[in-house]
Design a protein around this motif. Structure first.
Motif, PDB file in Angstrom:
ATOM      1  N   ASN A 297      38.792  46.478   8.159  1.00 47.37           N
ATOM      2  CA  ASN A 297      39.198  45.075   8.219  1.00 47.37           C
ATOM      3  C   ASN A 297      40.612  44.898   7.673  1.00 47.37           C
ATOM      4  O   ASN A 297      40.874  45.169   6.511  1.00 47.37           O
ATOM      5  N   VAL A 298      41.507  44.473   8.568  1.00 50.28           N
ATOM      6  CA  VAL A 298      42.860  44.070   8.183  1.00 50.28           C
ATOM      7  C   VAL A 298      43.115  42.748   8.898  1.00 50.28           C
ATOM      8  O   VAL A 298      43.291  42.726  10.117  1.00 50.28           O
ATOM      9  N   PRO A 299      43.095  41.638   8.170  1.00 47.60           N
ATOM     10  CA  PRO A 299      43.291  40.335   8.817  1.00 47.60           C
ATOM     11  C   PRO A 299      44.658  40.234   9.490  1.00 47.60           C
ATOM     12  O   PRO A 299      45.679  40.605   8.910  1.00 47.60           O
TER      13      PRO A 299
ATOM     14  N   TYR B  73      37.283  51.285  14.790  1.00 45.35           N
ATOM     15  CA  TYR B  73      37.170  49.856  15.074  1.00 45.35           C
ATOM     16  C   TYR B  73      37.969  49.099  14.023  1.00 45.35           C
ATOM     17  O   TYR B  73      37.680  49.197  12.823  1.00 45.35           O
ATOM     18  N   LEU B  74      38.993  48.389  14.473  1.00 47.43           N
ATOM     19  CA  LEU B  74      39.816  47.584  13.580  1.00 47.43           C
ATOM     20  C   LEU B  74      39.478  46.118  13.803  1.00 47.43           C
ATOM     21  O   LEU B  74      39.739  45.557  14.864  1.00 47.43           O
ATOM     22  N   ASP B  75      38.870  45.515  12.799  1.00 44.53           N
ATOM     23  CA  ASP B  75      38.484  44.106  12.834  1.00 44.53           C
ATOM     24  C   ASP B  75      39.634  43.311  12.219  1.00 44.53           C
ATOM     25  O   ASP B  75      39.954  43.491  11.047  1.00 44.53           O
ATOM     26  N   VAL B  76      40.268  42.442  13.020  1.00 38.35           N
ATOM     27  CA  VAL B  76      41.444  41.717  12.538  1.00 38.35           C
ATOM     28  C   VAL B  76      41.115  40.275  12.147  1.00 38.35           C
ATOM     29  O   VAL B  76      41.999  39.457  11.967  1.00 38.35           O
ATOM     30  N   ARG B  77      39.809  39.986  11.980  1.00 35.39           N
ATOM     31  CA  ARG B  77      39.408  38.651  11.532  1.00 35.39           C
ATOM     32  C   ARG B  77      39.706  38.494  10.042  1.00 35.39           C
ATOM     33  O   ARG B  77      39.993  39.463   9.350  1.00 35.39           O
ATOM     34  N   THR B  78      39.571  37.276   9.554  1.00 38.43           N
ATOM     35  CA  THR B  78      39.762  37.045   8.122  1.00 38.43           C
ATOM     36  C   THR B  78      38.662  37.750   7.342  1.00 38.43           C
ATOM     37  O   THR B  78      37.600  38.079   7.886  1.00 38.43           O
ATOM     38  N   VAL B  79      38.905  37.968   6.068  1.00 41.05           N
ATOM     39  CA  VAL B  79      37.908  38.599   5.199  1.00 41.05           C
ATOM     40  C   VAL B  79      36.622  37.769   5.198  1.00 41.05           C
ATOM     41  O   VAL B  79      35.519  38.317   5.236  1.00 41.05           O
TER      42      VAL B  79
ATOM     43  N   VAL C  84      47.831  48.184   8.128  1.00 47.48           N
ATOM     44  CA  VAL C  84      47.234  49.054   9.147  1.00 47.48           C
ATOM     45  C   VAL C  84      47.776  50.479   8.998  1.00 47.48           C
ATOM     46  O   VAL C  84      47.017  51.452   9.034  1.00 47.48           O
ATOM     47  N   THR C  85      49.077  50.594   8.805  1.00 46.85           N
ATOM     48  CA  THR C  85      49.707  51.914   8.666  1.00 46.85           C
ATOM     49  C   THR C  85      49.145  52.691   7.474  1.00 46.85           C
ATOM     50  O   THR C  85      49.088  53.914   7.499  1.00 46.85           O
ATOM     51  N   SER C  86      48.676  51.966   6.460  1.00 50.94           N
ATOM     52  CA  SER C  86      48.124  52.641   5.278  1.00 50.94           C
ATOM     53  C   SER C  86      46.737  53.232   5.539  1.00 50.94           C
ATOM     54  O   SER C  86      46.289  54.087   4.789  1.00 50.94           O
ATOM     55  N   ILE C  87      46.059  52.785   6.598  1.00 48.40           N
ATOM     56  CA  ILE C  87      44.698  53.288   6.866  1.00 48.40           C
ATOM     57  C   ILE C  87      44.538  53.964   8.228  1.00 48.40           C
ATOM     58  O   ILE C  87      43.554  54.664   8.448  1.00 48.40           O
ATOM     59  N   LEU C  88      45.495  53.767   9.147  1.00 50.93           N
ATOM     60  CA  LEU C  88      45.401  54.370  10.473  1.00 50.93           C
ATOM     61  C   LEU C  88      46.665  55.155  10.806  1.00 50.93           C
ATOM     62  O   LEU C  88      47.761  54.733  10.461  1.00 50.93           O
ATOM     63  N   LYS C  89      46.471  56.269  11.509  1.00 52.94           N
ATOM     64  CA  LYS C  89      47.605  57.037  11.998  1.00 52.94           C
ATOM     65  C   LYS C  89      47.974  56.527  13.389  1.00 52.94           C
ATOM     66  O   LYS C  89      47.118  56.025  14.115  1.00 52.94           O
ATOM     67  N   LYS C  90      49.221  56.712  13.763  1.00 51.84           N
ATOM     68  CA  LYS C  90      49.683  56.205  15.067  1.00 51.84           C
ATOM     69  C   LYS C  90      48.998  56.909  16.226  1.00 51.84           C
ATOM     70  O   LYS C  90      48.896  56.354  17.314  1.00 51.84           O
ATOM     71  N   GLU C  91      48.475  58.110  15.981  1.00 50.13           N
ATOM     72  CA  GLU C  91      47.789  58.824  17.074  1.00 50.13           C
ATOM     73  C   GLU C  91      46.295  58.495  17.145  1.00 50.13           C
ATOM     74  O   GLU C  91      45.591  58.954  18.051  1.00 50.13           O
ATOM     75  N   ASP C  92      45.771  57.718  16.196  1.00 45.95           N
ATOM     76  CA  ASP C  92      44.357  57.336  16.224  1.00 45.95           C
ATOM     77  C   ASP C  92      44.040  56.504  17.467  1.00 45.95           C
ATOM     78  O   ASP C  92      44.877  55.740  17.944  1.00 45.95           O
TER      79      ASP C  92
ATOM     80  N   ILE D   3      49.437  43.963  20.683  1.00 44.31           N
ATOM     81  CA  ILE D   3      50.855  43.947  21.065  1.00 44.31           C
ATOM     82  C   ILE D   3      51.706  44.428  19.891  1.00 44.31           C
ATOM     83  O   ILE D   3      52.574  45.291  20.044  1.00 44.31           O
ATOM     84  N   ASP D   4      51.447  43.879  18.699  1.00 45.94           N
ATOM     85  CA  ASP D   4      52.203  44.287  17.513  1.00 45.94           C
ATOM     86  C   ASP D   4      52.009  45.775  17.223  1.00 45.94           C
ATOM     87  O   ASP D   4      52.974  46.481  16.886  1.00 45.94           O
ATOM     88  N   LEU D   5      50.779  46.251  17.346  1.00 42.53           N
ATOM     89  CA  LEU D   5      50.494  47.665  17.083  1.00 42.53           C
ATOM     90  C   LEU D   5      51.189  48.559  18.107  1.00 42.53           C
ATOM     91  O   LEU D   5      51.768  49.594  17.747  1.00 42.53           O
ATOM     92  N   ARG D   6      51.141  48.166  19.366  1.00 36.51           N
ATOM     93  CA  ARG D   6      51.826  48.952  20.409  1.00 36.51           C
ATOM     94  C   ARG D   6      53.325  49.010  20.118  1.00 36.51           C
ATOM     95  O   ARG D   6      53.950  50.062  20.226  1.00 36.51           O
TER      96      ARG D   6
END
Length: 135
Positions: free
Chosen positions: A47-49, A28-34, A68-76, A93-96
Motif C-alpha cells: 500500500n502506497v497511497p 499488487y500495488l494498492d494506491v488507495r488511502t491507508v 514506491v521506489t523504496s519497495i519496488l524495483k523498476k523491473e518488477d 502513468i507516473d510509474l511508467r
C-alpha cells in the motif's frame, strides 16, 4: 517530451487477468488511502497511497514515487489498483514515466475485485474451503 507516457500507454487488465497475474507471482500495488486499504485489501498487497484526503479534497501524495521506489524495483511486474480504476490509471502513468515498464492497471479497482467474488485478504478458493469446514 517525446518520452512522456500518455494515458493510452497504460495497459488495463480485468480482475480475472489481474488475479491470474498475481497467482503467477506478480506484485499488487494498492494506491488507495491507508483508511481504504485498512477496510479490506488483496492478500499480500503493498500500500502506497497515490492521493490523500484533506479538508480541501484529494491531493496527490508528493512522495508517491519515492515511496514506491523504496519497495519496488523498476523491473518488477506489478498490478496497480485503487478503488475503481482512476487513481490506479494515473499512478501507472507516473510509474511508467519513472521507468517502471511492467505495470498494469486493474480495471474497476478493488471494487471490481470484490464484486467478482474475490475476497480481500484471502483468495476465494481458501474461503470456499473454510466455508465447507464450517458446515
Amino acid at each position: 517530451m517525446e518520452s512522456e507516457k500518455r494515458p493510452e500507454d497504460v495497459v488495463t487488465v480485468d480482475v480475472q487477468v489481474a488475479k491470474d497475474l498475481l497467482q503467477k507471482g506478480q506484485l499488487y500495488l494498492d494506491v488507495r488511502t491507508v483508511e481504504e486499504y485498512n477496510k479490506g485489501h488483496v492478500e499480500n498487497a503493498l500500500n502506497v497511497p497515490y492521493m490523500f484526503l484533506t479538508p480541501e479534497g484529494r491531493v496527490k501524495n508528493p512522495d508517491f514515487l519515492a515511496q514506491v521506489t523504496s519497495i519496488l524495483k523498476k523491473e518488477d511486474h506489478v498490478v496497480v489498483a485503487c478503488n475503481s480504476g482512476g487513481r490506479g490509471h494515473r499512478a501507472c502513468i507516473d510509474l511508467r514515466n519513472a521507468g517502471y515498464e511492467h505495470v498494469k492497471n486493474m480495471g474497476g479497482g478493488y471494487s471490481a475485485w470484490v464484486d467478482s467474488g474475490f475476497a480481500g485478504d484471502k483468495p476465494a478458493e481458501e474461503l470456499k474451503i473454510a466455508c465447507k469446514f464450517r458446515g
